[in-house]
Design a protein around this motif. Sequence first.
Motif, PDB file in Angstrom:
ATOM      1  N   ALA A  32      -9.287  21.575  -6.067  1.00  0.00           N
ATOM      2  CA  ALA A  32      -8.086  21.305  -6.975  1.00  0.00           C
ATOM      3  C   ALA A  32      -7.048  21.864  -6.625  1.00  0.00           C
ATOM      4  CB  ALA A  32      -8.699  21.892  -8.045  1.00  0.00           C
ATOM      5  N   ARG A  33      -7.024  22.722  -5.923  1.00  0.00           N
ATOM      6  CA  ARG A  33      -5.658  23.644  -5.665  1.00  0.00           C
ATOM      7  C   ARG A  33      -5.238  23.059  -4.904  1.00  0.00           C
ATOM      8  NH1 ARG A  33      -5.879  29.415  -2.509  1.00  0.00           N
ATOM      9  NH2 ARG A  33      -6.880  28.751  -0.677  1.00  0.00           N
ATOM     10  N   ASP A  34      -5.706  22.401  -3.735  1.00  0.00           N
ATOM     11  CA  ASP A  34      -4.840  21.878  -2.728  1.00  0.00           C
ATOM     12  C   ASP A  34      -4.474  20.573  -3.071  1.00  0.00           C
ATOM     13  OD1 ASP A  34      -4.822  20.745   0.128  1.00  0.00           O
ATOM     14  OD2 ASP A  34      -6.303  20.714   0.692  1.00  0.00           O
ATOM     15  N   PRO A  35      -2.577  20.491  -2.137  1.00  0.00           N
ATOM     16  CA  PRO A  35      -2.054  18.873  -2.779  1.00  0.00           C
ATOM     17  C   PRO A  35      -2.847  17.796  -2.103  1.00  0.00           C
ATOM     18  CG  PRO A  35      -0.853  21.250  -1.847  1.00  0.00           C
ATOM     19  CD  PRO A  35      -2.252  21.490  -1.292  1.00  0.00           C
ATOM     20  N   GLU A  36      -3.115  18.261  -0.778  1.00  0.00           N
ATOM     21  CA  GLU A  36      -3.639  16.612   0.220  1.00  0.00           C
ATOM     22  C   GLU A  36      -4.925  16.398  -0.306  1.00  0.00           C
ATOM     23  OE1 GLU A  36      -3.901  17.388   4.837  1.00  0.00           O
ATOM     24  OE2 GLU A  36      -2.442  19.113   4.487  1.00  0.00           O
ATOM     25  N   VAL A  37      -5.446  16.965  -0.790  1.00  0.00           N
ATOM     26  CA  VAL A  37      -6.753  16.788  -1.469  1.00  0.00           C
ATOM     27  C   VAL A  37      -5.946  15.185  -2.726  1.00  0.00           C
ATOM     28  CG1 VAL A  37      -8.967  16.681  -3.013  1.00  0.00           C
ATOM     29  CG2 VAL A  37      -8.177  17.907  -0.832  1.00  0.00           C
ATOM     30  N   THR A  38      -5.803  16.314  -3.332  1.00  0.00           N
ATOM     31  CA  THR A  38      -4.765  15.943  -4.963  1.00  0.00           C
ATOM     32  C   THR A  38      -3.797  14.831  -4.929  1.00  0.00           C
ATOM     33  OG1 THR A  38      -3.776  17.713  -5.289  1.00  0.00           O
ATOM     34  CG2 THR A  38      -5.920  17.835  -6.080  1.00  0.00           C
ATOM     35  N   ARG A  39      -3.332  14.752  -3.654  1.00  0.00           N
ATOM     36  CA  ARG A  39      -2.012  13.963  -3.391  1.00  0.00           C
ATOM     37  C   ARG A  39      -2.200  12.212  -4.222  1.00  0.00           C
ATOM     38  NH1 ARG A  39       2.102  12.449   2.198  1.00  0.00           N
ATOM     39  NH2 ARG A  39       2.624  10.750   0.972  1.00  0.00           N
ATOM     40  N   TYR A  40      -3.134  11.748  -3.383  1.00  0.00           N
ATOM     41  CA  TYR A  40      -3.312  10.650  -4.675  1.00  0.00           C
ATOM     42  C   TYR A  40      -4.189  10.133  -5.269  1.00  0.00           C
ATOM     43  CZ  TYR A  40      -2.618   9.095   0.204  1.00  0.00           C
ATOM     44  OH  TYR A  40      -1.004   9.108   1.267  1.00  0.00           O
ATOM     45  N   CYS A  98     -12.912  12.976  -5.367  1.00  0.00           N
ATOM     46  CA  CYS A  98     -12.596  13.868  -4.032  1.00  0.00           C
ATOM     47  C   CYS A  98     -13.848  15.138  -3.583  1.00  0.00           C
ATOM     48  CB  CYS A  98     -10.692  14.024  -5.188  1.00  0.00           C
ATOM     49  SG  CYS A  98     -11.956  15.072  -6.466  1.00  0.00           S
ATOM     50  N   LEU A  99     -12.793  14.608  -2.605  1.00  0.00           N
ATOM     51  CA  LEU A  99     -13.669  15.566  -1.854  1.00  0.00           C
ATOM     52  C   LEU A  99     -12.950  17.061  -1.135  1.00  0.00           C
ATOM     53  CD1 LEU A  99     -16.066  15.774  -0.334  1.00  0.00           C
ATOM     54  CD2 LEU A  99     -15.924  13.983   1.565  1.00  0.00           C
ATOM     55  N   GLY A 100     -12.994  17.913  -0.869  1.00  0.00           N
ATOM     56  CA  GLY A 100     -12.830  19.441  -0.020  1.00  0.00           C
ATOM     57  C   GLY A 100     -12.451  18.464   1.719  1.00  0.00           C
ATOM     58  N   LYS A 101     -10.989  18.651   2.413  1.00  0.00           N
ATOM     59  CA  LYS A 101     -10.424  18.251   3.162  1.00  0.00           C
ATOM     60  C   LYS A 101     -11.633  18.651   4.176  1.00  0.00           C
ATOM     61  CE  LYS A 101      -6.574  19.890   4.203  1.00  0.00           C
ATOM     62  NZ  LYS A 101      -5.578  20.618   3.978  1.00  0.00           N
ATOM     63  N   ARG A 102     -12.001  19.745   4.345  1.00  0.00           N
ATOM     64  CA  ARG A 102     -12.755  20.453   5.140  1.00  0.00           C
ATOM     65  C   ARG A 102     -14.500  19.015   5.656  1.00  0.00           C
ATOM     66  NH1 ARG A 102     -16.413  26.045   4.875  1.00  0.00           N
ATOM     67  NH2 ARG A 102     -17.676  25.439   5.979  1.00  0.00           N
ATOM     68  N   PHE A 161       1.112   9.738  -9.197  1.00  0.00           N
ATOM     69  CA  PHE A 161       0.222  10.206  -8.863  1.00  0.00           C
ATOM     70  C   PHE A 161       1.126  11.621  -8.508  1.00  0.00           C
ATOM     71  CE2 PHE A 161      -0.575   5.975  -6.977  1.00  0.00           C
ATOM     72  CZ  PHE A 161      -2.314   6.151  -7.120  1.00  0.00           C
ATOM     73  N   PRO A 162       1.095  12.981  -9.431  1.00  0.00           N
ATOM     74  CA  PRO A 162       2.074  13.698  -9.426  1.00  0.00           C
ATOM     75  C   PRO A 162       2.049  14.456  -8.705  1.00  0.00           C
ATOM     76  CG  PRO A 162       0.066  14.080 -11.427  1.00  0.00           C
ATOM     77  CD  PRO A 162      -0.387  12.643 -10.405  1.00  0.00           C
ATOM     78  N   THR A 163       1.794  14.373  -7.221  1.00  0.00           N
ATOM     79  CA  THR A 163       1.683  15.182  -6.126  1.00  0.00           C
ATOM     80  C   THR A 163       3.248  14.078  -5.470  1.00  0.00           C
ATOM     81  OG1 THR A 163      -0.653  16.354  -6.006  1.00  0.00           O
ATOM     82  CG2 THR A 163       1.155  16.029  -4.071  1.00  0.00           C
ATOM     83  N   MET A 164       3.049  12.993  -5.635  1.00  0.00           N
ATOM     84  CA  MET A 164       3.694  12.145  -4.901  1.00  0.00           C
ATOM     85  C   MET A 164       4.842  12.200  -5.570  1.00  0.00           C
ATOM     86  SD  MET A 164       1.194   9.417  -3.582  1.00  0.00           S
ATOM     87  CE  MET A 164       2.301   8.485  -3.167  1.00  0.00           C
ATOM     88  N   GLY A 165       4.728  12.129  -6.882  1.00  0.00           N
ATOM     89  CA  GLY A 165       6.628  12.304  -8.165  1.00  0.00           C
ATOM     90  C   GLY A 165       5.957  12.026  -9.072  1.00  0.00           C
ATOM     91  N   PRO A 166       7.227  11.357 -10.242  1.00  0.00           N
ATOM     92  CA  PRO A 166       6.826  11.421 -11.529  1.00  0.00           C
ATOM     93  C   PRO A 166       6.972   9.755 -11.639  1.00  0.00           C
ATOM     94  CG  PRO A 166       9.166  12.192 -10.395  1.00  0.00           C
ATOM     95  CD  PRO A 166       8.989  12.687  -9.754  1.00  0.00           C
ATOM     96  N   GLN A 167       7.671   9.196 -10.083  1.00  0.00           N
ATOM     97  CA  GLN A 167       7.331   7.522 -10.902  1.00  0.00           C
ATOM     98  C   GLN A 167       6.384   6.982 -10.449  1.00  0.00           C
ATOM     99  OE1 GLN A 167      10.306   5.800 -11.694  1.00  0.00           O
ATOM    100  NE2 GLN A 167      11.610   8.141 -11.903  1.00  0.00           N
TER     101      GLN A 167
END
Length: 179
Positions: A32-40, A98-102, A161-167
């Motif tokens: 949940a804290r990882d911006p790469e995991v939550t990116r999409y 979603c899955l942890g990056k590791r 996708f909030p991590t990618m921006g508001p649009q």
Amino acid sequence: MVDYPPDRITGPRLVLRPPILNDAGALFQRVARDPEVTRYLLWAPHPDVAATRRVITEKMNVSDDERTWVVELKHSGDVIGLTSCRRPVPHSVEVGYCLGKRWWGKGFMSEVLDMLLDALEADRGVYRVWASCSVENDRSARLLERAGFVLEGRLARYAVFPTMGPQPQDSLLYAKILR
């Protein structure tokens, strides 16, 4: 209202089970804290473990048409991700994950999808299983295709996708017809 797959689904290497409050620390640290995991994903990274606790308590498994499971390693009990089903109509189920990056690239999410699809196929009322992903999320698109999902189209300006921006961004719609 709607019958769902069981609360607990066991596969060769994984167990899917309902999240509990004690899972918050692992989910926060690994997912949940990882911006790469939550990116999409359709939610922003959590700022702290308290936010993850709130989501478990207030958002997961609180409605009749949705179910969320943690993805747990069978041999160790470690929580490594999340998966969910949403069934807004009786014949069609949306899946997400979603899955942890590791744990990326080790076949775990393929196993999760296989487990979910087996459980959903047992429900004779489910005809269609679908998922959407960002057009930029090649890994998710390949995962769905390997699981037998077919690309049905591109959804213009479909999701934020909030991590990618508001649009709103374009998404790809995949589906697998079960019967």
